[in-house]
Design a protein around this motif. Structure first.
Motif, PDB file in Angstrom:
ATOM      1  N   LEU A  91      27.094  11.828   8.899  1.00  0.00           N
ATOM      2  CA  LEU A  91      27.431  11.182  10.159  1.00  0.00           C
ATOM      3  C   LEU A  91      26.447  11.576  11.256  1.00  0.00           C
ATOM      4  CD1 LEU A  91      31.328  11.527  10.246  1.00  0.00           C
ATOM      5  CD2 LEU A  91      30.017   9.432   9.887  1.00  0.00           C
ATOM      6  N   ALA A  92      26.109  12.861  11.281  1.00  0.00           N
ATOM      7  CA  ALA A  92      25.157  13.331  12.296  1.00  0.00           C
ATOM      8  C   ALA A  92      23.771  12.738  12.062  1.00  0.00           C
ATOM      9  CB  ALA A  92      25.102  14.855  12.267  1.00  0.00           C
ATOM     10  N   MET A  93      23.345  12.665  10.805  1.00  0.00           N
ATOM     11  CA  MET A  93      22.030  12.111  10.487  1.00  0.00           C
ATOM     12  C   MET A  93      21.923  10.641  10.881  1.00  0.00           C
ATOM     13  SD  MET A  93      19.976  14.400   9.159  1.00  0.00           S
ATOM     14  CE  MET A  93      20.650  15.308  10.551  1.00  0.00           C
ATOM     15  N   ALA A  94      23.030   9.925  10.788  1.00  0.00           N
ATOM     16  CA  ALA A  94      23.019   8.500  11.133  1.00  0.00           C
ATOM     17  C   ALA A  94      22.694   8.281  12.603  1.00  0.00           C
ATOM     18  CB  ALA A  94      24.368   7.882  10.791  1.00  0.00           C
ATOM     19  N   ARG A  95      22.900   9.278  13.419  1.00  0.00           N
ATOM     20  CA  ARG A  95      22.634   9.154  14.854  1.00  0.00           C
ATOM     21  C   ARG A  95      21.155   9.258  15.177  1.00  0.00           C
ATOM     22  NH1 ARG A  95      26.943  12.577  18.273  1.00  0.00           N
ATOM     23  NH2 ARG A  95      25.736  11.554  19.908  1.00  0.00           N
ATOM     24  N   GLN A  96      20.328   9.621  14.192  1.00  0.00           N
ATOM     25  CA  GLN A  96      18.884   9.768  14.429  1.00  0.00           C
ATOM     26  C   GLN A  96      18.080   8.531  14.030  1.00  0.00           C
ATOM     27  OE1 GLN A  96      18.123  13.461  12.116  1.00  0.00           O
ATOM     28  NE2 GLN A  96      17.650  14.395  14.089  1.00  0.00           N
ATOM     29  N   THR A  97      18.741   7.516  13.544  1.00  0.00           N
ATOM     30  CA  THR A  97      18.061   6.378  12.924  1.00  0.00           C
ATOM     31  C   THR A  97      16.999   5.748  13.819  1.00  0.00           C
ATOM     32  OG1 THR A  97      20.060   5.897  11.657  1.00  0.00           O
ATOM     33  CG2 THR A  97      18.413   4.154  11.801  1.00  0.00           C
ATOM     34  N   GLY A 148      17.560  15.286  28.538  1.00  0.00           N
ATOM     35  CA  GLY A 148      18.484  15.386  27.415  1.00  0.00           C
ATOM     36  C   GLY A 148      19.747  16.160  27.708  1.00  0.00           C
ATOM     37  N   ILE A 149      20.603  16.225  26.703  1.00  0.00           N
ATOM     38  CA  ILE A 149      21.868  16.965  26.764  1.00  0.00           C
ATOM     39  C   ILE A 149      22.034  17.720  25.450  1.00  0.00           C
ATOM     40  CG2 ILE A 149      24.377  16.822  26.974  1.00  0.00           C
ATOM     41  CD1 ILE A 149      24.041  14.166  28.385  1.00  0.00           C
ATOM     42  N   LEU A 150      22.399  18.993  25.538  1.00  0.00           N
ATOM     43  CA  LEU A 150      22.783  19.776  24.365  1.00  0.00           C
ATOM     44  C   LEU A 150      24.292  19.669  24.220  1.00  0.00           C
ATOM     45  CD1 LEU A 150      22.523  21.916  22.101  1.00  0.00           C
ATOM     46  CD2 LEU A 150      22.566  23.671  23.893  1.00  0.00           C
ATOM     47  N   THR A 151      24.739  19.062  23.110  1.00  0.00           N
ATOM     48  CA  THR A 151      26.163  18.909  22.834  1.00  0.00           C
ATOM     49  C   THR A 151      26.531  19.750  21.620  1.00  0.00           C
ATOM     50  OG1 THR A 151      26.175  16.646  23.691  1.00  0.00           O
ATOM     51  CG2 THR A 151      28.005  17.290  22.261  1.00  0.00           C
ATOM     52  N   MET A 152      27.549  20.586  21.741  1.00  0.00           N
ATOM     53  CA  MET A 152      28.012  21.421  20.637  1.00  0.00           C
ATOM     54  C   MET A 152      29.412  20.976  20.232  1.00  0.00           C
ATOM     55  SD  MET A 152      26.541  25.035  22.112  1.00  0.00           S
ATOM     56  CE  MET A 152      26.527  24.392  23.792  1.00  0.00           C
ATOM     57  N   CYS A 153      29.662  20.947  18.928  1.00  0.00           N
ATOM     58  CA  CYS A 153      30.966  20.483  18.447  1.00  0.00           C
ATOM     59  C   CYS A 153      31.265  21.092  17.091  1.00  0.00           C
ATOM     60  CB  CYS A 153      30.992  18.954  18.349  1.00  0.00           C
ATOM     61  SG  CYS A 153      29.947  18.276  17.040  1.00  0.00           S
ATOM     62  N   GLY A 154      32.490  20.876  16.623  1.00  0.00           N
ATOM     63  CA  GLY A 154      32.892  21.305  15.294  1.00  0.00           C
ATOM     64  C   GLY A 154      32.680  20.200  14.280  1.00  0.00           C
ATOM     65  N   SER A 155      32.636  20.568  12.995  1.00  0.00           N
ATOM     66  CA  SER A 155      32.335  19.598  11.937  1.00  0.00           C
ATOM     67  C   SER A 155      33.461  18.601  11.686  1.00  0.00           C
ATOM     68  CB  SER A 155      32.022  20.339  10.633  1.00  0.00           C
ATOM     69  OG  SER A 155      33.141  21.094  10.188  1.00  0.00           O
ATOM     70  N   THR A 156      34.615  18.823  12.289  1.00  0.00           N
ATOM     71  CA  THR A 156      35.730  17.890  12.099  1.00  0.00           C
ATOM     72  C   THR A 156      35.801  16.824  13.180  1.00  0.00           C
ATOM     73  OG1 THR A 156      37.215  19.337  13.355  1.00  0.00           O
ATOM     74  CG2 THR A 156      37.127  19.652  10.958  1.00  0.00           C
ATOM     75  N   GLU A 157      34.939  16.908  14.184  1.00  0.00           N
ATOM     76  CA  GLU A 157      35.029  16.022  15.345  1.00  0.00           C
ATOM     77  C   GLU A 157      34.237  14.738  15.105  1.00  0.00           C
ATOM     78  OE1 GLU A 157      34.881  18.079  19.276  1.00  0.00           O
ATOM     79  OE2 GLU A 157      34.366  19.804  18.042  1.00  0.00           O
ATOM     80  N   ALA A 158      34.877  13.770  14.491  1.00  0.00           N
ATOM     81  CA  ALA A 158      34.211  12.521  14.130  1.00  0.00           C
ATOM     82  C   ALA A 158      33.657  11.799  15.342  1.00  0.00           C
ATOM     83  CB  ALA A 158      35.191  11.618  13.377  1.00  0.00           C
ATOM     84  N   HIS A 159      34.366  11.846  16.471  1.00  0.00           N
ATOM     85  CA  HIS A 159      33.913  11.124  17.664  1.00  0.00           C
ATOM     86  C   HIS A 159      32.600  11.671  18.178  1.00  0.00           C
ATOM     87  CE1 HIS A 159      35.972  14.658  19.304  1.00  0.00           C
ATOM     88  NE2 HIS A 159      35.259  14.488  20.398  1.00  0.00           N
ATOM     89  N   ALA A 160      32.387  12.984  18.065  1.00  0.00           N
ATOM     90  CA  ALA A 160      31.136  13.584  18.523  1.00  0.00           C
ATOM     91  C   ALA A 160      30.005  13.345  17.536  1.00  0.00           C
ATOM     92  CB  ALA A 160      31.339  15.082  18.740  1.00  0.00           C
ATOM     93  N   LEU A 161      30.352  13.193  16.257  1.00  0.00           N
ATOM     94  CA  LEU A 161      29.337  13.048  15.217  1.00  0.00           C
ATOM     95  C   LEU A 161      28.857  11.611  15.045  1.00  0.00           C
ATOM     96  CD1 LEU A 161      30.957  15.361  12.529  1.00  0.00           C
ATOM     97  CD2 LEU A 161      28.961  15.894  13.926  1.00  0.00           C
TER      98      LEU A 161
END
Length: 380
Positions: free
Chosen positions: A196-202, A154-167
């Motif tokens: 947006l983040a939750m959608a990545r767990q589908t 895996g990879i641990l990715t950290m980002c800010g809440s405004t970064e749509a591309h990461a989310l």
């Protein structure tokens, strides 16, 4: 259902789930932390081996992460009670025991970078089992940068809440959110960052998520809304006189303040100690006695366990690092300044703030008294 019956029911359900679905050789997050975590000097008041007994209220939230029935954990907490270490232990456990990619979202990119430097990097450095698995940041093409840490699986990715591309890009099994009430309302033009983040767990049947935050303004708090979707658990202590369990809240704290004026400014001190008045029997119990009493999480909405959501609410009266006298003095110093008082409510009392207009001290209020004469019936 009374709170006591609700707690009994929830604890039985949790025990059955943990006993029946976790392999006997699997560790809980608590067990992993006690075997592997070392708190770093950069961020810990007490550096050294992790001891859950110092913050017993973190045991249930941590173990909820390894409960196969739970998919989402919410923690509303005052500052400096250990909620960040809860997240750190979950991250360490994932890297070492149950690898998968993690998306760790912070209010801003600056917050994410500071958290990585001050908490994540020292944790990896000081935990041998993590140091062996996370790439060395000094090696070429290590995959270990400030905002990304690679490890087997895996990879641990950290980002800010405004970064749509990461989310909203690659699938992610684990999602963590820090200080949810400080997040942007929308990631660019793409909508709510948490959604947006939750959608990545589908695509993950075994996905996990956790969000933590100090509370902010009533009815405008994202973490308040998330808490209401879960078991709504409160940390309650047992009264040594009547045996009932109650949450220690500021309204039940008793003290005798003494004010003095120095160069026209009011300062406060306390006569004697600080005590807690049991709302059940009315007995006054000193702080040192209450700190030795048994305490446990009691759920107000235990049925949410079946939906896979546990939520916890905690104030600073349970923190081993915050004396009650300090909380009281902070309140007294801030009571006539709404902005300072809001900070005390959120970060120490662990309460949502309600804007009630300007607050005035007792001297000002008394000076505004008026004589309304007598009532129509002649009484004063």
């Amino acid at each position: 259902m009374t709170s006591r019956l609700a707690a009994v029911r929830l604890n039985k359900v949790i025990a059955k789930a943990m006993a029946g679905m976790l392999p006997p050789d699997d560790l809980t997050v608590t067990e992993w932390a006690e075997q592997n975590r070392r708190l770093s000097a950069e961020s810990a008041a007490e550096p050294g081996p992790w001891r859950t007994e110092r913050t017993p209220y973190l045991r249930e939230p941590m173990n909820a992460w390894t409960d196969p029935k739970i998919r989402h954990i919410v923690m509303v907490a005052a500052s400096q009670v250990g909620k960040s270490e809860f997240l750190n232990n979950c991250i360490g456990y994932v890297i070492d025991q149950d690898p998968g990619s993690i998306l760790f979202v912070h209010p801003t990119t600056i917050d994410a970078k500071e958290y990585s430097k001050l908490r994540i990097a020292p944790m990896i450095r000081d935990c041998p089992t993590l140091r062996k698995k996370v790439s060395d940041p000094k090696s070429r093409d290590s995959g270990n940068t400030i905002l990304q840490k690679t490890y087997p699986g895996g990879i641990l990715t950290m980002c800010g809440s405004t970064e749509a591309h990461a989310l909203a890009s690659k699938p992610i099994r684990y999602v963590l959110g820090d200080e949810r009430d400080r997040w942007a309302l929308s990631a660019g033009n793409e909508g709510d960052p948490w959604d947006l983040a939750m959608a990545r767990q589908t695509t993950f049947y075994n996905a996990k998520s956790a969000e933590v935050s100090t509370p902010t303004v009533k009815n405008a708090s994202a973490i308040e809304a998330a808490y209401a979707t879960g078991t709504m658990e409160r940390w309650k202590s047992r009264c040594p006189h009547c045996g009932e369990y109650h949450e220690i809240v500021f309204d039940d704290i008793k003290f005798e303040p003494e004010a003095t004026r120095i160069r026209g400014k009011k300062t406060w001190k306390l006569k004697g100690g600080v005590s807690w008045a049991c709302p059940g029997c009315g007995c006054l119990i000193p702080e040192e006695t209450m700190r030795r009493q048994p305490a446990k999480w009691i759920a107000e909405n235990p049925d949410a366990y079946a939906k896979g959501v546990r939520s916890f609410w905690l104030n600073a009266f349970s923190s081993p690092w915050t004396p009650w006298q300090k909380i009281v003095l902070k309140f007294l110093d801030a009571q006539n300044d709404p902005q300072r008082l809001k900070v005390v409510y959120n970060t120490l009392l662990g309460q949502l703030w309600e804007d009630r207009g300007d607050l005035e001290d007792e001297d000002t209020m008394l000076a505004r008294r008026e004589d309304y004469g007598t009532r129509p019936d002649g009484t004063p």
